[in-house]
Design a protein around this motif. Structure first.
Motif: not given
Length: 496
Positions: A181, A184, A349, A478
Protein backbone atom coordinates in the motif's frame (compact mmCIF):
# COMPACT_ATOMS: atom_id res chain seq x y z
CA UNK A 1 -7.91 4.23 -27.14
CA UNK A 2 -5.95 1.95 -24.79
CA UNK A 3 -5.87 2.26 -21.02
CA UNK A 4 -2.62 3.86 -19.96
CA UNK A 5 -0.27 1.71 -17.91
CA UNK A 6 1.05 3.95 -15.17
CA UNK A 7 4.79 3.98 -14.53
CA UNK A 8 5.94 2.20 -11.40
CA UNK A 9 7.11 4.45 -8.57
CA UNK A 10 10.81 4.66 -7.76
CA UNK A 11 11.38 2.80 -4.49
CA UNK A 12 14.52 3.22 -2.40
CA UNK A 13 15.64 0.36 -0.13
CA UNK A 14 18.53 -0.25 2.21
CA UNK A 15 19.25 -2.55 5.15
CA UNK A 16 21.08 -1.67 8.34
CA UNK A 17 24.13 -3.25 9.88
CA UNK A 18 27.15 -2.57 12.06
CA UNK A 19 30.57 -2.91 10.40
CA UNK A 20 32.10 -4.27 13.62
CA UNK A 21 29.92 -7.39 13.39
CA UNK A 22 31.28 -8.78 10.13
CA UNK A 23 34.66 -9.93 11.42
CA UNK A 24 33.10 -11.22 14.65
CA UNK A 25 30.34 -13.23 12.96
CA UNK A 26 31.51 -14.15 9.43
CA UNK A 27 28.20 -15.50 8.07
CA UNK A 28 26.04 -12.63 9.32
CA UNK A 29 26.86 -10.15 6.53
CA UNK A 30 25.84 -12.44 3.67
CA UNK A 31 22.77 -13.61 5.56
CA UNK A 32 21.50 -10.05 5.98
CA UNK A 33 22.27 -9.31 2.33
CA UNK A 34 20.07 -12.27 1.34
CA UNK A 35 17.19 -10.85 3.39
CA UNK A 36 17.72 -7.48 1.72
CA UNK A 37 17.63 -9.05 -1.74
CA UNK A 38 14.45 -10.96 -0.87
CA UNK A 39 12.73 -7.71 0.09
CA UNK A 40 13.95 -5.97 -3.06
CA UNK A 41 12.68 -8.75 -5.32
CA UNK A 42 9.28 -8.82 -3.64
CA UNK A 43 8.91 -5.03 -3.83
CA UNK A 44 9.72 -5.20 -7.53
CA UNK A 45 6.20 -6.33 -8.36
CA UNK A 46 4.90 -2.89 -7.35
CA UNK A 47 7.79 -0.52 -7.90
CA UNK A 48 11.09 0.16 -9.62
CA UNK A 49 13.48 -0.69 -6.79
CA UNK A 50 16.77 1.12 -6.16
CA UNK A 51 18.48 -1.08 -3.60
CA UNK A 52 21.58 0.37 -1.99
CA UNK A 53 22.20 -2.78 0.05
CA UNK A 54 23.75 -2.68 3.53
CA UNK A 55 24.45 0.61 5.27
CA UNK A 56 26.90 -0.14 8.10
CA UNK A 57 28.95 3.07 8.50
CA UNK A 58 28.33 6.81 8.48
CA UNK A 59 30.18 7.12 5.19
CA UNK A 60 27.89 4.49 3.66
CA UNK A 61 24.93 6.49 4.94
CA UNK A 62 26.17 9.64 3.21
CA UNK A 63 26.73 7.65 0.03
CA UNK A 64 23.25 6.11 0.23
CA UNK A 65 21.61 9.53 0.62
CA UNK A 66 23.32 10.72 -2.55
CA UNK A 67 22.36 7.48 -4.34
CA UNK A 68 18.67 7.90 -3.56
CA UNK A 69 18.76 11.53 -4.65
CA UNK A 70 20.43 10.59 -7.92
CA UNK A 71 17.62 8.16 -8.65
CA UNK A 72 14.91 10.58 -7.51
CA UNK A 73 13.16 7.94 -5.41
CA UNK A 74 9.57 8.52 -4.32
CA UNK A 75 9.81 6.60 -1.04
CA UNK A 76 12.57 4.92 1.01
CA UNK A 77 12.25 1.72 3.00
CA UNK A 78 14.72 1.34 5.83
CA UNK A 79 15.02 -2.38 6.59
CA UNK A 80 16.25 -2.84 10.16
CA UNK A 81 18.19 -6.03 9.46
CA UNK A 82 20.16 -5.94 12.70
CA UNK A 83 21.39 -3.39 15.20
CA UNK A 84 23.02 -0.28 13.74
CA UNK A 85 23.77 3.10 15.23
CA UNK A 86 21.41 5.91 14.33
CA UNK A 87 24.41 7.96 13.16
CA UNK A 88 24.67 5.65 10.14
CA UNK A 89 21.09 6.20 8.94
CA UNK A 90 20.35 9.83 9.78
CA UNK A 91 22.64 11.25 7.03
CA UNK A 92 20.60 9.37 4.41
CA UNK A 93 17.39 11.16 5.25
CA UNK A 94 19.03 14.50 5.82
CA UNK A 95 20.15 14.34 2.19
CA UNK A 96 17.11 12.70 0.59
CA UNK A 97 13.70 14.07 1.60
CA UNK A 98 11.62 11.12 0.35
CA UNK A 99 9.21 9.62 2.87
CA UNK A 100 10.86 6.96 5.05
CA UNK A 101 9.12 3.79 6.22
CA UNK A 102 11.03 1.58 8.65
CA UNK A 103 10.64 -2.19 8.28
CA UNK A 104 10.88 -4.16 11.51
CA UNK A 105 10.55 -7.59 9.89
CA UNK A 106 11.77 -10.54 11.93
CA UNK A 107 12.88 -13.56 9.88
CA UNK A 108 11.54 -16.23 12.30
CA UNK A 109 8.35 -16.65 14.27
CA UNK A 110 10.55 -17.33 17.30
CA UNK A 111 14.22 -17.93 17.94
CA UNK A 112 15.45 -21.43 18.69
CA UNK A 113 16.19 -20.79 22.36
CA UNK A 114 18.31 -23.93 22.87
CA UNK A 115 20.53 -23.52 19.80
CA UNK A 116 20.76 -19.74 19.24
CA UNK A 117 24.25 -18.25 19.26
CA UNK A 118 25.10 -14.55 19.40
CA UNK A 119 25.51 -14.41 15.62
CA UNK A 120 22.17 -16.15 15.18
CA UNK A 121 20.50 -13.76 17.60
CA UNK A 122 21.85 -10.72 15.75
CA UNK A 123 20.01 -11.87 12.62
CA UNK A 124 16.75 -11.69 14.60
CA UNK A 125 17.16 -8.50 16.63
CA UNK A 126 15.44 -6.32 14.05
CA UNK A 127 13.45 -4.29 16.56
CA UNK A 128 16.53 -3.39 18.58
CA UNK A 129 17.66 -0.27 16.63
CA UNK A 130 14.20 1.00 15.62
CA UNK A 131 13.55 3.14 18.72
CA UNK A 132 16.99 4.69 18.34
CA UNK A 133 16.28 5.50 14.70
CA UNK A 134 12.86 6.89 15.63
CA UNK A 135 14.34 9.14 18.29
CA UNK A 136 16.97 10.52 15.92
CA UNK A 137 14.41 11.14 13.16
CA UNK A 138 12.03 12.85 15.54
CA UNK A 139 14.69 15.19 16.90
CA UNK A 140 15.86 15.94 13.35
CA UNK A 141 12.32 16.79 12.22
CA UNK A 142 12.12 13.82 9.81
CA UNK A 143 8.65 12.19 9.62
CA UNK A 144 8.64 8.39 9.56
CA UNK A 145 6.36 5.37 9.66
CA UNK A 146 7.03 1.86 10.99
CA UNK A 147 5.80 -1.53 9.76
CA UNK A 148 6.35 -4.47 12.10
CA UNK A 149 5.81 -8.16 11.39
CA UNK A 150 7.49 -11.18 9.88
CA UNK A 151 9.78 -11.20 6.84
CA UNK A 152 7.70 -13.82 5.02
CA UNK A 153 10.34 -16.13 3.55
CA UNK A 154 9.05 -19.18 1.68
CA UNK A 155 11.99 -21.35 2.76
CA UNK A 156 14.26 -21.41 5.80
CA UNK A 157 17.90 -20.65 4.88
CA UNK A 158 20.42 -23.40 5.66
CA UNK A 159 22.34 -21.04 7.95
CA UNK A 160 19.37 -20.59 10.29
CA UNK A 161 18.57 -22.77 13.30
CA UNK A 162 15.07 -21.27 13.63
CA UNK A 163 11.94 -21.62 11.51
CA UNK A 164 12.03 -18.84 8.91
CA UNK A 165 9.27 -20.20 6.66
CA UNK A 166 6.77 -17.50 7.61
CA UNK A 167 5.11 -16.49 4.32
CA UNK A 168 1.71 -17.76 5.45
CA UNK A 169 1.81 -16.26 8.92
CA UNK A 170 -0.71 -13.40 9.41
CA UNK A 171 2.10 -11.16 10.69
CA UNK A 172 3.88 -11.50 7.33
CA UNK A 173 0.72 -11.11 5.25
CA UNK A 174 -0.27 -7.96 7.10
CA UNK A 175 3.21 -6.45 6.87
CA UNK A 176 3.46 -7.03 3.13
CA UNK A 177 -0.02 -5.61 2.59
CA UNK A 178 1.18 -2.45 4.35
CA UNK A 179 4.35 -2.35 2.24
CA UNK A 180 2.40 -2.78 -1.00
CA UNK A 181 0.00 0.00 0.00
CA UNK A 182 2.84 2.41 0.70
CA UNK A 183 4.33 1.66 -2.72
CA UNK A 184 0.94 2.10 -4.41
CA UNK A 185 0.53 5.39 -2.54
CA UNK A 186 3.95 6.45 -3.82
CA UNK A 187 2.72 5.68 -7.33
CA UNK A 188 -0.11 8.16 -6.83
CA UNK A 189 2.26 10.92 -5.81
CA UNK A 190 4.68 10.06 -8.61
CA UNK A 191 1.96 9.93 -11.27
CA UNK A 192 0.24 13.13 -10.16
CA UNK A 193 3.53 14.99 -10.35
CA UNK A 194 3.66 14.07 -14.05
CA UNK A 195 -0.06 14.57 -14.79
CA UNK A 196 -1.63 17.36 -16.78
CA UNK A 197 -5.23 18.27 -15.96
CA UNK A 198 -7.23 20.11 -18.57
CA UNK A 199 -9.79 22.70 -17.43
CA UNK A 200 -12.30 23.19 -20.23
CA UNK A 201 -14.83 26.02 -20.10
CA UNK A 202 -15.82 27.29 -16.68
CA UNK A 203 -17.25 26.32 -13.30
CA UNK A 204 -21.00 26.06 -12.79
CA UNK A 205 -21.95 29.55 -11.62
CA UNK A 206 -22.81 29.80 -7.95
CA UNK A 207 -21.32 26.47 -6.84
CA UNK A 208 -18.98 28.07 -4.34
CA UNK A 209 -17.59 24.72 -3.17
CA UNK A 210 -16.28 24.05 -6.70
CA UNK A 211 -14.06 27.12 -6.98
CA UNK A 212 -10.37 26.28 -6.70
CA UNK A 213 -7.05 28.06 -6.78
CA UNK A 214 -5.06 26.50 -9.63
CA UNK A 215 -1.75 27.42 -8.02
CA UNK A 216 -2.82 25.83 -4.73
CA UNK A 217 -3.68 22.60 -6.54
CA UNK A 218 -0.35 22.48 -8.34
CA UNK A 219 1.57 23.33 -5.17
CA UNK A 220 -0.12 20.71 -2.99
CA UNK A 221 -0.97 17.92 -5.45
CA UNK A 222 1.88 18.38 -7.92
CA UNK A 223 -0.40 18.40 -10.97
CA UNK A 224 0.04 20.62 -14.01
CA UNK A 225 -2.98 22.59 -15.29
CA UNK A 226 -3.86 23.45 -18.87
CA UNK A 227 -6.69 25.98 -19.30
CA UNK A 228 -8.65 25.11 -22.45
CA UNK A 229 -11.32 26.91 -24.42
CA UNK A 230 -14.35 25.50 -26.20
CA UNK A 231 -12.85 26.79 -29.45
CA UNK A 232 -9.96 24.33 -28.93
CA UNK A 233 -12.43 21.45 -28.96
CA UNK A 234 -14.51 22.96 -31.76
CA UNK A 235 -11.43 23.24 -33.98
CA UNK A 236 -10.70 19.55 -33.44
CA UNK A 237 -14.34 18.65 -34.09
CA UNK A 238 -13.90 19.99 -37.60
CA UNK A 239 -11.08 17.48 -38.20
CA UNK A 240 -13.16 14.42 -37.21
CA UNK A 241 -13.64 12.04 -40.13
CA UNK A 242 -16.46 9.61 -40.83
CA UNK A 243 -14.01 6.81 -40.06
CA UNK A 244 -13.41 8.40 -36.63
CA UNK A 245 -17.16 8.49 -35.99
CA UNK A 246 -17.63 4.89 -37.10
CA UNK A 247 -14.80 3.75 -34.82
CA UNK A 248 -16.35 5.56 -31.86
CA UNK A 249 -19.79 4.17 -32.60
CA UNK A 250 -18.39 0.63 -32.62
CA UNK A 251 -16.72 1.36 -29.26
CA UNK A 252 -19.96 2.76 -27.85
CA UNK A 253 -22.07 -0.19 -29.00
CA UNK A 254 -19.58 -2.60 -27.44
CA UNK A 255 -19.50 -0.83 -24.07
CA UNK A 256 -23.12 0.33 -23.71
CA UNK A 257 -26.65 -0.94 -24.02
CA UNK A 258 -28.75 1.38 -26.17
CA UNK A 259 -32.00 1.92 -24.27
CA UNK A 260 -35.60 2.05 -25.33
CA UNK A 261 -37.91 4.68 -23.86
CA UNK A 262 -37.85 4.91 -20.08
CA UNK A 263 -41.08 3.63 -18.46
CA UNK A 264 -40.76 6.31 -15.76
CA UNK A 265 -39.32 9.47 -17.31
CA UNK A 266 -40.98 10.87 -20.41
CA UNK A 267 -37.87 12.97 -21.08
CA UNK A 268 -35.72 9.80 -21.29
CA UNK A 269 -36.17 8.28 -24.72
CA UNK A 270 -34.40 5.81 -26.93
CA UNK A 271 -31.43 7.71 -28.37
CA UNK A 272 -32.03 8.77 -31.95
CA UNK A 273 -29.58 7.92 -34.69
CA UNK A 274 -28.75 11.63 -34.92
CA UNK A 275 -28.04 11.90 -31.16
CA UNK A 276 -25.83 8.80 -31.25
CA UNK A 277 -23.91 10.07 -34.28
CA UNK A 278 -23.36 13.45 -32.62
CA UNK A 279 -22.14 11.93 -29.34
CA UNK A 280 -19.70 9.73 -31.27
CA UNK A 281 -18.47 12.67 -33.32
CA UNK A 282 -17.92 14.74 -30.19
CA UNK A 283 -16.26 11.74 -28.47
CA UNK A 284 -13.76 11.52 -31.32
CA UNK A 285 -12.99 15.23 -30.90
CA UNK A 286 -12.61 14.79 -27.14
CA UNK A 287 -10.08 12.03 -27.74
CA UNK A 288 -8.17 14.32 -30.09
CA UNK A 289 -8.21 17.07 -27.45
CA UNK A 290 -6.65 14.73 -24.90
CA UNK A 291 -3.97 13.74 -27.40
CA UNK A 292 -3.15 17.26 -28.57
CA UNK A 293 -2.73 18.68 -25.07
CA UNK A 294 -1.30 15.49 -23.50
CA UNK A 295 -4.01 15.41 -20.85
CA UNK A 296 -4.22 12.86 -18.05
CA UNK A 297 -7.51 14.20 -16.63
CA UNK A 298 -10.16 16.71 -17.67
CA UNK A 299 -12.45 19.02 -15.73
CA UNK A 300 -15.18 20.61 -17.83
CA UNK A 301 -18.40 22.60 -17.97
CA UNK A 302 -19.80 25.14 -20.42
CA UNK A 303 -22.73 27.53 -20.14
CA UNK A 304 -22.99 30.09 -22.88
CA UNK A 305 -25.52 32.34 -24.55
CA UNK A 306 -28.73 30.98 -26.10
CA UNK A 307 -28.21 29.61 -29.57
CA UNK A 308 -24.44 29.35 -29.07
CA UNK A 309 -22.88 26.62 -31.22
CA UNK A 310 -20.81 25.53 -28.24
CA UNK A 311 -24.04 24.69 -26.39
CA UNK A 312 -24.71 22.02 -29.00
CA UNK A 313 -21.13 20.83 -28.70
CA UNK A 314 -21.38 20.37 -24.93
CA UNK A 315 -24.64 18.47 -25.31
CA UNK A 316 -22.60 15.56 -26.66
CA UNK A 317 -20.06 15.48 -23.83
CA UNK A 318 -21.21 12.69 -21.50
CA UNK A 319 -20.60 9.62 -23.69
CA UNK A 320 -17.10 10.64 -24.73
CA UNK A 321 -16.11 11.72 -21.25
CA UNK A 322 -17.30 8.36 -19.89
CA UNK A 323 -15.14 6.59 -22.48
CA UNK A 324 -12.16 8.73 -21.49
CA UNK A 325 -12.75 8.07 -17.78
CA UNK A 326 -12.65 4.33 -18.45
CA UNK A 327 -9.35 4.84 -20.24
CA UNK A 328 -7.40 6.51 -17.42
CA UNK A 329 -8.39 10.09 -18.31
CA UNK A 330 -11.00 10.77 -15.62
CA UNK A 331 -13.43 13.56 -16.50
CA UNK A 332 -15.35 15.62 -13.92
CA UNK A 333 -18.32 17.79 -14.76
CA UNK A 334 -19.52 21.18 -13.52
CA UNK A 335 -15.95 22.45 -13.36
CA UNK A 336 -15.15 20.43 -10.24
CA UNK A 337 -11.37 20.22 -10.31
CA UNK A 338 -11.03 18.90 -6.75
CA UNK A 339 -13.26 15.91 -7.48
CA UNK A 340 -11.36 15.36 -10.71
CA UNK A 341 -8.27 15.01 -8.50
CA UNK A 342 -10.13 12.46 -6.34
CA UNK A 343 -11.11 10.52 -9.47
CA UNK A 344 -7.51 10.52 -10.71
CA UNK A 345 -6.23 9.22 -7.37
CA UNK A 346 -8.74 6.36 -7.53
CA UNK A 347 -7.82 5.59 -11.14
CA UNK A 348 -4.08 5.46 -10.40
CA UNK A 349 -4.85 3.03 -7.56
CA UNK A 350 -6.79 0.87 -10.02
CA UNK A 351 -10.07 1.11 -8.10
CA UNK A 352 -12.19 3.20 -10.49
CA UNK A 353 -13.37 6.61 -9.33
CA UNK A 354 -16.82 7.54 -10.65
CA UNK A 355 -18.20 11.09 -10.44
CA UNK A 356 -20.90 11.10 -7.74
CA UNK A 357 -23.04 13.19 -5.44
CA UNK A 358 -25.72 12.38 -2.87
CA UNK A 359 -29.03 11.83 -4.68
CA UNK A 360 -31.60 10.57 -2.18
CA UNK A 361 -32.07 8.22 0.78
CA UNK A 362 -33.89 4.90 1.04
CA UNK A 363 -34.86 4.73 4.69
CA UNK A 364 -36.49 1.32 4.14
CA UNK A 365 -33.25 -0.30 2.93
CA UNK A 366 -31.01 2.02 4.98
CA UNK A 367 -29.06 3.08 1.89
CA UNK A 368 -27.95 6.38 0.37
CA UNK A 369 -28.21 6.74 -3.40
CA UNK A 370 -25.14 8.34 -4.98
CA UNK A 371 -24.63 9.23 -8.63
CA UNK A 372 -24.77 12.04 -11.20
CA UNK A 373 -25.82 12.82 -14.75
CA UNK A 374 -22.41 11.70 -15.98
CA UNK A 375 -19.71 10.90 -16.70
CA UNK A 376 -19.37 7.35 -15.38
CA UNK A 377 -16.38 5.05 -14.84
CA UNK A 378 -17.34 2.18 -17.14
CA UNK A 379 -14.72 -0.20 -15.72
CA UNK A 380 -16.56 -0.51 -12.39
CA UNK A 381 -20.08 -0.89 -13.76
CA UNK A 382 -22.56 -3.55 -12.66
CA UNK A 383 -23.26 -4.92 -16.12
CA UNK A 384 -23.37 -2.80 -19.24
CA UNK A 385 -24.24 0.87 -18.70
CA UNK A 386 -27.32 2.13 -20.52
CA UNK A 387 -27.46 5.09 -22.90
CA UNK A 388 -30.64 7.16 -22.78
CA UNK A 389 -31.63 10.12 -24.88
CA UNK A 390 -32.41 12.99 -22.52
CA UNK A 391 -34.83 15.71 -23.57
CA UNK A 392 -33.39 17.95 -20.86
CA UNK A 393 -30.13 18.00 -18.87
CA UNK A 394 -31.60 19.09 -15.56
CA UNK A 395 -30.12 22.35 -14.31
CA UNK A 396 -28.12 22.72 -17.53
CA UNK A 397 -28.74 23.77 -21.09
CA UNK A 398 -29.30 21.47 -24.00
CA UNK A 399 -30.23 17.83 -24.44
CA UNK A 400 -28.54 14.69 -25.66
CA UNK A 401 -27.41 11.26 -24.57
CA UNK A 402 -26.74 10.43 -20.92
CA UNK A 403 -25.43 7.36 -19.10
CA UNK A 404 -27.53 5.30 -16.71
CA UNK A 405 -25.44 2.90 -14.65
CA UNK A 406 -24.68 1.46 -11.24
CA UNK A 407 -21.34 0.67 -9.60
CA UNK A 408 -20.94 -3.07 -9.12
CA UNK A 409 -22.23 -4.54 -5.88
CA UNK A 410 -19.79 -5.06 -3.04
CA UNK A 411 -17.38 -2.97 -1.00
CA UNK A 412 -16.88 0.65 -2.11
CA UNK A 413 -14.99 3.67 -0.81
CA UNK A 414 -15.99 7.28 -1.24
CA UNK A 415 -13.16 9.78 -1.70
CA UNK A 416 -13.91 13.47 -1.46
CA UNK A 417 -11.35 16.24 -1.91
CA UNK A 418 -12.26 19.50 -0.24
CA UNK A 419 -10.48 22.70 0.77
CA UNK A 420 -10.08 23.94 4.32
CA UNK A 421 -10.50 27.51 5.51
CA UNK A 422 -6.72 28.00 5.41
CA UNK A 423 -6.44 26.79 1.82
CA UNK A 424 -5.28 23.22 2.39
CA UNK A 425 -6.54 20.26 0.40
CA UNK A 426 -8.20 17.62 2.54
CA UNK A 427 -9.26 14.04 1.75
CA UNK A 428 -12.55 12.75 3.17
CA UNK A 429 -12.66 8.96 3.08
CA UNK A 430 -15.49 6.56 3.93
CA UNK A 431 -16.11 2.88 3.25
CA UNK A 432 -19.47 1.29 2.52
CA UNK A 433 -21.22 -1.46 0.56
CA UNK A 434 -22.85 -1.04 -2.84
CA UNK A 435 -26.08 -3.02 -2.65
CA UNK A 436 -28.25 -4.68 -5.28
CA UNK A 437 -31.01 -2.15 -4.58
CA UNK A 438 -33.20 -0.75 -7.36
CA UNK A 439 -32.26 2.47 -9.15
CA UNK A 440 -34.36 4.99 -11.08
CA UNK A 441 -34.63 4.83 -14.87
CA UNK A 442 -33.96 8.49 -15.55
CA UNK A 443 -30.67 8.43 -17.46
CA UNK A 444 -28.40 9.14 -14.48
CA UNK A 445 -25.72 7.09 -12.75
CA UNK A 446 -26.96 5.83 -9.39
CA UNK A 447 -25.60 3.44 -6.78
CA UNK A 448 -27.32 2.57 -3.48
CA UNK A 449 -24.70 2.43 -0.72
CA UNK A 450 -25.06 1.16 2.83
CA UNK A 451 -22.62 2.57 5.37
CA UNK A 452 -21.72 1.26 8.82
CA UNK A 453 -24.09 3.77 10.44
CA UNK A 454 -27.64 4.81 9.60
CA UNK A 455 -28.06 7.38 6.79
CA UNK A 456 -28.77 10.34 9.06
CA UNK A 457 -25.69 9.71 11.22
CA UNK A 458 -23.60 9.31 8.08
CA UNK A 459 -24.95 12.56 6.61
CA UNK A 460 -24.13 14.49 9.76
CA UNK A 461 -20.59 13.13 9.92
CA UNK A 462 -19.91 13.72 6.21
CA UNK A 463 -21.43 17.21 6.14
CA UNK A 464 -19.55 18.32 9.24
CA UNK A 465 -16.28 17.83 7.33
CA UNK A 466 -17.29 20.69 4.96
CA UNK A 467 -17.04 18.59 1.79
CA UNK A 468 -17.66 19.61 -1.77
CA UNK A 469 -20.99 18.23 -2.96
CA UNK A 470 -19.27 15.79 -5.32
CA UNK A 471 -16.98 12.83 -4.58
CA UNK A 472 -15.41 9.86 -6.35
CA UNK A 473 -16.74 6.35 -5.81
CA UNK A 474 -14.18 3.53 -5.92
CA UNK A 475 -14.56 -0.23 -5.61
CA UNK A 476 -13.08 -2.08 -2.64
CA UNK A 477 -12.40 -0.94 0.90
CA UNK A 478 -9.51 1.46 0.34
CA UNK A 479 -9.41 3.66 3.44
CA UNK A 480 -6.02 2.36 4.65
CA UNK A 481 -4.57 2.87 1.17
CA UNK A 482 -6.00 6.37 0.72
CA UNK A 483 -4.77 7.35 4.17
CA UNK A 484 -1.24 6.51 3.03
CA UNK A 485 -1.73 8.63 -0.10
CA UNK A 486 -2.66 11.59 2.10
CA UNK A 487 0.28 11.06 4.44
CA UNK A 488 2.75 10.67 1.59
CA UNK A 489 1.47 13.87 -0.05
CA UNK A 490 1.30 15.77 3.28
CA UNK A 491 -2.44 16.34 2.91
CA UNK A 492 -5.02 16.51 5.65
CA UNK A 493 -7.47 13.61 5.78
CA UNK A 494 -10.30 12.14 7.80
CA UNK A 495 -11.75 8.61 7.73
CA UNK A 496 -15.42 8.46 8.65
Amino acid sequence: MNTKAYSKPRVGLYSTGLAAYWAQFPSLHDRLVSYNEFIAEKMGQWGEVYNFGLVDTVDKGIEAGKYFNEHNVDIIFLHAATYATSATVLPIHQRCQAKVVMLNLQPSDRVNYEKTSTGEWLAHCNACPVPEFANAFHRAGIPYKVISGLLGLEKTPAVSVANETTCNRPEAIRAWKEISEWIRAAQVKNTLSESRFGFLGNTYSGMLDMYSDFTMLQAQAGIQLEVLEMCDLDALLKTVTEEDVARKEAEVREMFTISGDSPAEKLAKKPTAEELEWSCRVAAAQEKLVGKFHLNALTYYYHGADGNAYEQLQSGFIVGHSLLTANSVPCAGEGDLKTNLAMKICDILGVGGSFSEIVTTDYIDGTILLGHDGPFHLEISEGKPILRGMGVYHGKRGSGISVEAKVKSGPVTMLGVTQTVDGRLKLIISEGESTKGTIMQIGNTQTPVKFSVDPDTYFERWFEEAPTHHCAMSIGHNAALMKKVAELMNLEYVIL
